[in-house]
Design a protein around this motif. Structure first.
Motif, PDB file in Angstrom:
ATOM      1  N   LYS A 182       0.835  -1.195   0.000  1.00 31.67           N
ATOM      2  CA  LYS A 182       0.000   0.000   0.000  1.00 31.67           C
ATOM      3  C   LYS A 182       0.873   1.249   0.000  1.00 31.67           C
ATOM      4  CE  LYS A 182      -3.854   2.247   2.119  1.00 31.67           C
ATOM      5  NZ  LYS A 182      -5.015   2.185   2.970  1.00 31.67           N
ATOM      6  N   SER A 237       1.940   1.915  -3.523  1.00 33.37           N
ATOM      7  CA  SER A 237       0.942   1.563  -4.545  1.00 33.37           C
ATOM      8  C   SER A 237       0.914   2.578  -5.683  1.00 33.37           C
ATOM      9  CB  SER A 237      -0.433   1.449  -3.910  1.00 33.37           C
ATOM     10  OG  SER A 237      -0.752   2.635  -3.228  1.00 33.37           O
ATOM     11  N   PHE A 252      -3.593   6.495   5.207  1.00 36.20           N
ATOM     12  CA  PHE A 252      -2.593   7.381   4.606  1.00 36.20           C
ATOM     13  C   PHE A 252      -2.491   8.687   5.377  1.00 36.20           C
ATOM     14  CE2 PHE A 252      -3.033   5.134   0.381  1.00 36.20           C
ATOM     15  CZ  PHE A 252      -1.727   4.764   0.322  1.00 36.20           C
ATOM     16  N   GLN A 253      -3.650   9.224   5.845  1.00 35.12           N
ATOM     17  CA  GLN A 253      -3.651  10.553   6.449  1.00 35.12           C
ATOM     18  C   GLN A 253      -2.876  10.598   7.762  1.00 35.12           C
ATOM     19  OE1 GLN A 253      -6.406   8.692   6.023  1.00 35.12           O
ATOM     20  NE2 GLN A 253      -7.939   8.994   7.587  1.00 35.12           N
ATOM     21  N   ARG A 272       1.539  11.403   6.845  1.00 31.86           N
ATOM     22  CA  ARG A 272       1.871  12.288   5.728  1.00 31.86           C
ATOM     23  C   ARG A 272       3.339  12.699   5.721  1.00 31.86           C
ATOM     24  NH1 ARG A 272      -1.786  10.983   2.255  1.00 31.86           N
ATOM     25  NH2 ARG A 272      -3.868  11.691   2.716  1.00 31.86           N
ATOM     26  N   GLU A 325       5.327   9.905   4.451  1.00 33.16           N
ATOM     27  CA  GLU A 325       4.967   9.681   3.054  1.00 33.16           C
ATOM     28  C   GLU A 325       5.653  10.700   2.157  1.00 33.16           C
ATOM     29  OE1 GLU A 325       0.752   9.688   2.231  1.00 33.16           O
ATOM     30  OE2 GLU A 325       1.215  10.102   0.135  1.00 33.16           O
ATOM     31  N   VAL A 345      -4.678  15.682  -2.002  1.00 37.44           N
ATOM     32  CA  VAL A 345      -4.940  15.495  -0.577  1.00 37.44           C
ATOM     33  C   VAL A 345      -3.663  15.154   0.193  1.00 37.44           C
ATOM     34  CG1 VAL A 345      -5.547  13.052  -0.756  1.00 37.44           C
ATOM     35  CG2 VAL A 345      -6.551  14.451   1.033  1.00 37.44           C
ATOM     36  N   HIS A 346      -2.672  14.522  -0.472  1.00 33.59           N
ATOM     37  CA  HIS A 346      -1.450  14.179   0.235  1.00 33.59           C
ATOM     38  C   HIS A 346      -0.460  15.331   0.259  1.00 33.59           C
ATOM     39  CE1 HIS A 346      -0.734  13.281  -3.982  1.00 33.59           C
ATOM     40  NE2 HIS A 346       0.557  13.438  -3.772  1.00 33.59           N
ATOM     41  N   PHE A 381      -8.091  16.023   8.471  1.00 35.97           N
ATOM     42  CA  PHE A 381      -8.023  14.664   9.014  1.00 35.97           C
ATOM     43  C   PHE A 381      -6.553  14.264   9.140  1.00 35.97           C
ATOM     44  CE2 PHE A 381     -12.168  14.790   7.013  1.00 35.97           C
ATOM     45  CZ  PHE A 381     -12.946  14.330   8.049  1.00 35.97           C
ATOM     46  N   GLU A 412     -12.401  17.041   2.015  1.00 32.89           N
ATOM     47  CA  GLU A 412     -11.144  16.322   2.208  1.00 32.89           C
ATOM     48  C   GLU A 412     -11.394  14.824   2.367  1.00 32.89           C
ATOM     49  OE1 GLU A 412      -8.315  18.146   4.869  1.00 32.89           O
ATOM     50  OE2 GLU A 412      -7.649  16.156   5.444  1.00 32.89           O
ATOM     51  N   GLU A 439     -11.661  13.233  -0.906  1.00 27.36           N
ATOM     52  CA  GLU A 439     -10.350  13.033  -1.546  1.00 27.36           C
ATOM     53  C   GLU A 439      -9.596  11.878  -0.903  1.00 27.36           C
ATOM     54  OE1 GLU A 439      -9.628  14.404  -4.382  1.00 27.36           O
ATOM     55  OE2 GLU A 439     -11.619  15.240  -4.102  1.00 27.36           O
ATOM     56  N   LEU A 440      -9.753  11.725   0.416  1.00 26.79           N
ATOM     57  CA  LEU A 440      -9.085  10.602   1.082  1.00 26.79           C
ATOM     58  C   LEU A 440      -9.650   9.278   0.570  1.00 26.79           C
ATOM     59  CD1 LEU A 440      -8.854  11.831   4.759  1.00 26.79           C
ATOM     60  CD2 LEU A 440      -6.979  11.430   3.202  1.00 26.79           C
ATOM     61  N   GLU A 472      -8.152   8.634  -2.761  1.00 25.75           N
ATOM     62  CA  GLU A 472      -6.783   8.152  -2.622  1.00 25.75           C
ATOM     63  C   GLU A 472      -6.776   6.667  -2.255  1.00 25.75           C
ATOM     64  OE1 GLU A 472      -4.729   9.606   0.790  1.00 25.75           O
ATOM     65  OE2 GLU A 472      -2.821   9.624  -0.244  1.00 25.75           O
ATOM     66  N   GLN A 473      -7.622   6.319  -1.293  1.00 25.66           N
ATOM     67  CA  GLN A 473      -7.714   4.925  -0.850  1.00 25.66           C
ATOM     68  C   GLN A 473      -8.126   4.018  -2.008  1.00 25.66           C
ATOM     69  OE1 GLN A 473      -7.025   3.552   1.933  1.00 25.66           O
ATOM     70  NE2 GLN A 473      -8.618   2.252   2.756  1.00 25.66           N
ATOM     71  N   TRP A 526      -7.822   4.500  -5.263  1.00 27.01           N
ATOM     72  CA  TRP A 526      -6.800   4.337  -6.307  1.00 27.01           C
ATOM     73  C   TRP A 526      -5.633   3.510  -5.826  1.00 27.01           C
ATOM     74  CZ3 TRP A 526      -7.028   4.654 -11.298  1.00 27.01           C
ATOM     75  CH2 TRP A 526      -8.076   5.366 -11.858  1.00 27.01           C
ATOM     76  N   SER A 527      -5.313   3.629  -4.542  1.00 26.37           N
ATOM     77  CA  SER A 527      -4.233   2.798  -4.018  1.00 26.37           C
ATOM     78  C   SER A 527      -4.599   1.325  -4.147  1.00 26.37           C
ATOM     79  CB  SER A 527      -3.953   3.200  -2.583  1.00 26.37           C
ATOM     80  OG  SER A 527      -3.933   2.100  -1.751  1.00 26.37           O
ATOM     81  N   TYR A 537      -4.556   0.229  -7.979  1.00 26.73           N
ATOM     82  CA  TYR A 537      -3.213  -0.018  -8.495  1.00 26.73           C
ATOM     83  C   TYR A 537      -2.674  -1.375  -8.059  1.00 26.73           C
ATOM     84  CZ  TYR A 537      -2.788   4.720 -10.220  1.00 26.73           C
ATOM     85  OH  TYR A 537      -2.972   5.876 -10.921  1.00 26.73           O
ATOM     86  N   LEU A 538      -3.204  -1.923  -6.967  1.00 24.50           N
ATOM     87  CA  LEU A 538      -2.701  -3.214  -6.489  1.00 24.50           C
ATOM     88  C   LEU A 538      -3.507  -4.387  -7.030  1.00 24.50           C
ATOM     89  CD1 LEU A 538      -1.843  -2.374  -2.801  1.00 24.50           C
ATOM     90  CD2 LEU A 538      -0.323  -2.536  -4.729  1.00 24.50           C
TER      91      LEU A 538
END
Lengths: 154, 123
Positions: free
Chosen positions: A38, A41, A108-109, A112, A115, A141-142, A149, B55, B58-59, B62-63, B65-66, B69-70
């Motif tokens: 992950k 990814s 992910f949040q 950061r 990351e 967002v990253h 968040f 936000e 968008e999170l 992101e989740q 698409w991650s 991709y796998l």
């Protein structure tokens, strides 16, 4: 005697010890767990885009596992190549980030800062950047300076 | 003009007025200020919730698409395993049914060219 019981242990996963037929070329499986995968990814998505798309188009044509073995091997080889490259150039950043993901429910949040280190390293050494498709204009967002968040517990 | 008594008269300057008005000094900010402050706090809160919703979207992107991709990676590995197990099952079937004449090993129960995964797993 309870004759209706099966002769196998149902508490243990069934594993078939038979190997792949020798007509299928051997490819080493990744063996990478979920958090490291992950973590890279997005880099993987941009590095292996061509072979991944090829494989998924093949799968869209037929769901038969036998049909897309060659494309699948390419996918796995490409991922192995990227993992080896990442291990060579960004091992410490990658380790830090996926261990942070592991400790934070793989959010992910929550990671950061680490990351950013990983993304910068992957961009400078491997020229792989993270970009989320379909995001609105402006910082993604990253890349946000002050996100709402973050970690639940600081 | 003495009458032997003295008429009771109001004090000089007259009686002080009766205190019938309530005496509550005005303290703290006025009603408009408090109402405005509450409105401002609420507005900030709603703005923040709105930004948070954007936000969060968008999170989720992101989740998603991650994971997208796998998918090829995991699917390829699964396919190899499924193929390996299927070939082993076919070999077993061939060995078990070798004495039955006219037996087609691995013949699908469905009359279609579409891939139909086996619904029965022989352990």
């Amino acid at each position: 005697m309870a004759s209706h019981r099966s002769a196998t242990f149902s508490d243990q996963p069934y594993s078939d010890p038979n190997p792949l037929p020798s007509s299928v070329p051997h490819v080493e499986e990744l063996g990478t767990t979920s958090a490291p995968l992950k973590s890279i990814s997005f880099q993987l998505g941009s590095h292996c885009k061509a072979v991944n798309d090829d494989f998924m188009l093949c799968k869209a044509e037929s769901r038969d596992p036998a049909k897309c073995l060659a494309e699948g091997r390419k996918v796995t080889r490409c991922a192995t190549e990227l993992i080896n490259k990442m291990r060579e150039s960004c091992l410490s950043e990658w380790d830090a980030h996926w261990q942070c993901l592991e400790k934070n429910n793989q959010h992910f949040q929550a990671c950061r800062k680490l990351e950013k280190g990983l993304n910068d390293c992957a961009f400078s050494k491997l020229n792989l950047s993270k970009s989320i498709p379909g995001s609105p204009d402006g910082p993604q967002v990253h890349e946000k300076k002050s996100p709402i968040f973050t970690r639940v517990q600081k | 003009m003495s009458h032997g008594f003295r008429q009771d008269m109001p004090p000089p300057g007259g009686y002080e007025s009766i205190k019938y008005k309530r005496n509550l000094p005005i303290r703290g900010p006025g009603g408009v200020v408090i109402f405005g402050a509450v409105a401002a706090v609420c507005a900030f809160g709603f703005w923040r919730v709105g930004m948070g919703n954007l936000e969060k979207r968008e999170l989720q992107r992101e989740q998603a698409w991650s994971r997208i991709y796998l998918v090829p990676l995991i699917l390829a590995e699964q396919d190899r395993d499924a193929y390996r197990r299927n070939q082993a099952a076919l070999a077993r079937e061939k060995e078990i049914m070798k004495d039955v004449p006219g037996w087609e090993v691995g013949k699908s129960a469905y009359n279609t060219k579409r891939y139909t995964p086996s619904t029965i797993v022989v352990l």
